[in-house]
Write an enzyme that holds these catalytic residues in place. Structure first.
Site, PDB file in Angstrom:
ATOM      1  CB  THR A 238      -0.946   0.197   1.199  1.00  0.00           C
ATOM      2  OG1 THR A 238      -1.639  -1.164   1.053  1.00  0.00           O
ATOM      3  CG2 THR A 238      -1.829   0.956   1.168  1.00  0.00           C
ATOM      4  CG  HIS A 362      22.713   3.050 -30.022  1.00  0.00           C
ATOM      5  ND1 HIS A 362      21.847   2.694 -28.913  1.00  0.00           N
ATOM      6  CD2 HIS A 362      24.103   3.117 -29.438  1.00  0.00           C
ATOM      7  CE1 HIS A 362      22.530   2.626 -28.103  1.00  0.00           C
ATOM      8  NE2 HIS A 362      23.842   2.922 -28.027  1.00  0.00           N
TER       9      HIS A 362
END
Length: 489
Positions: A238, A362
């Site tokens: 919680t 990349h």
């Protein structure tokens, strides 16, 4: 480290990026691939599908291991709580029309359950609950109530498929919230559960603040409700204090004590919600609570999209067969608009740079094989990957891909020369895709006309300057007001 962590800001408009389709490992014109249909039809040939799945498991380092006999990473259900937990988000106000739209969108995505605010919360909440129950959705409709007979009596009359019962069990909540001891909690839980079961609908019992509750108290009450036939027991972090090891230990312990299903509700106060949800499944949990974009009390709970991304990495075929992944962006945009927030740029799957590649190293690898830098396939979500090229980190392979898309034939040496100019200009300011395209067209025209050769920097500067002047002249002529017509005497 993200390749653009310290680089220039990424463009947020896809028109400013290079779209690439690597469906078959070949470069294309950048058109987004048609989204493939998801669903159970993907497993129409059981033998073939099983063989493919086994092969996938062997090749996927993120897949569950054979030794994880309790793991439900490939056998789970999502309880989608945007219309319950999400209503507790600071900005949230869902009128009936919005609730119905969100419920339908979640159902189209394929969630197993949709959890609604307690009908005891207000008269409109009760009416909304009844309205959604009448929609005839495929997802089961649940409502979430306090462990109290008054709430239970209202809930079972709305037409829901199940009732989620909750009460605080930690010393904090027993002292400062409801003020009841464990004897009272157990007695009331039995009464409420038996009442709900008598109506022929599902019932779940959950403790609240489970990770700060006494373990003996927890296991005792879970055993008690399991014996009287509860469908699920719930664990709730919680306050978001648990870490993955604590989650694994508690779920694994509970799995050895009860025979019913185990649900887990995880808040994200310490950023652990997705990791904790995955770990819970590994330990034997069966149901995960989520909300769209993670909205909820404080910083919310496990986000639907983030959990899907995590589970897709473990077993993409299972996730694709279970959920309509191309609907994720639609439901996230719908909820984001309803609560007046933007989808975060770093949001898994749907963040605007989720499939954007910037660094030259990349980009080169992505153009050859997207799996080098992607664990998720954008086409499975109806999305497209992009290579951002108008910046100082760009590489010539990405520029070459863009030139090919524009139909410009340039040698590798010429591409490298043009790339050097792009990087030079990008040291002053990030170049838009229009800027890059103009430069490439001017460069190509200069090569074709003989006015330019590799390494002739001054000639290229002259051609670019001439192009800018011609563009400014055209823009000026378009914007210049027409001469007034002579007025007849």
């Amino acid at each position: 480290m993200c390749p653009h962590h310290n680089g220039d800001s990424l463009p947020n408009d896809p028109s400013q990026m290079v779209g690439i389709d690597m469906s078959n490992g070949a470069r294309t014109n950048g058109t987004a691939p048609a989204a493939k249909a998801n669903g159970v039809n993907g497993h129409s040939n059981g033998t073939t599908a099983a063989a493919k799945s086994n092969d996938l498991q062997r090749r996927n380092p993120y897949a569950p291991r054979a030794s994880d006999f309790l793991s439900n990473v490939s056998n789970f259900k999502i309880i989608e709580s945007t219309l319950r937990e999400g209503e507790q988000f600071a900005n949230a106000f869902f009128d009936t029309k919005t609730k119905i739209a969100i419920a339908k969108a979640l159902d189209a995505f394929g969630v197993d359950y949709i959890e609604l605010t307690s009908p005891a919360a207000s008269e409109q909440s009760r009416k909304d609950c009844e309205a959604i129950c009448k929609l005839g959705l495929k997802a089961k409709i649940l409502t979430h109530i306090r462990c109290h007979m008054d709430d239970a009596r209202i809930a079972v009359e709305t037409g829901v498929d199940g009732v989620d019962v909750v009460i605080g069990t930690s010393s904090f909540l027993r002292e400062f919230s409801h003020g009841k001891d464990m004897t009272y909690i157990t007695k009331t839980a039995i009464e409420v559960i038996e009442f709900v079961k008598s109506k022929g609908i599902e019932v779940r019992f959950s403790s609240e603040d489970s990770f700060r509750s006494d373990l003996v108290d927890l296991l005792s009450i879970y055993q008690t409700v399991d014996k009287i036939g509860v469908n699920r027991v719930g664990i709730a972090d919680t306050v978001g204090c648990a870490n993955p090891r604590q989650v694994y230990d508690l779920v694994r312990t509970l799995r050895g004590v009860v025979g019913c299903d185990i649900e887990i509700h995880l808040h994200n106060d310490t950023g652990m919600a997705i990791a904790n949800a995955y770990t819970a499944l590994e330990a034997g949990a069966t149901h995960i609570d989520t909300s769209v974009l993670g909205i909820g009390e404080r910083v919310g709970i496990t986000p639907l999209g983030g959990l899907i991304a995590c589970l897709y990495a473990a077993n993409p075929e299972y996730v694709k067969s279970k959920y309509n992944l191309t609907q994720l962006r639609e439901v996230e945009n719908l909820v984001a608009e309803a609560v007046e927030v933007n989808v975060p740029f770093m949001n898994p799957i749907t963040g605007y740079c989720a499939f954007t590649h910037k660094a030259g190293i990349h980009a080169k690898a992505i153009l050859n094989n997207p799996s080098t830098y992607e664990i998720l396939k954008p086409e499975d979500f109806g999305l497209t990957r992009y290579v951002s090229i108008g910046h100082r980190l760009t590489g010539w392979n990405a520029v070459k891909s863009r030139a090919e898309q524009l139909g410009l034939k340039l040698t590798d040496e010429e591409i490298k020369d043009a790339t050097a100019k792009i990087k030079e200009l990008a040291d002053v300011r990030t170049q838009s895709m229009d800027d890059v395209d103009s430069l490439l067209r001017v460069y190509h025209s200069g090569i074709q006309s003989g006015e330019l050769a590799v390494g002739q920097k001054e000639a290229l500067d002259r051609l670019l300057r001439k192009h800018r002047e011609e563009q400014m002249s055209r823009d000026s002529s378009v914007s210049r007001p027409a001469s007034p017509s002579p007025i007849a005497a």
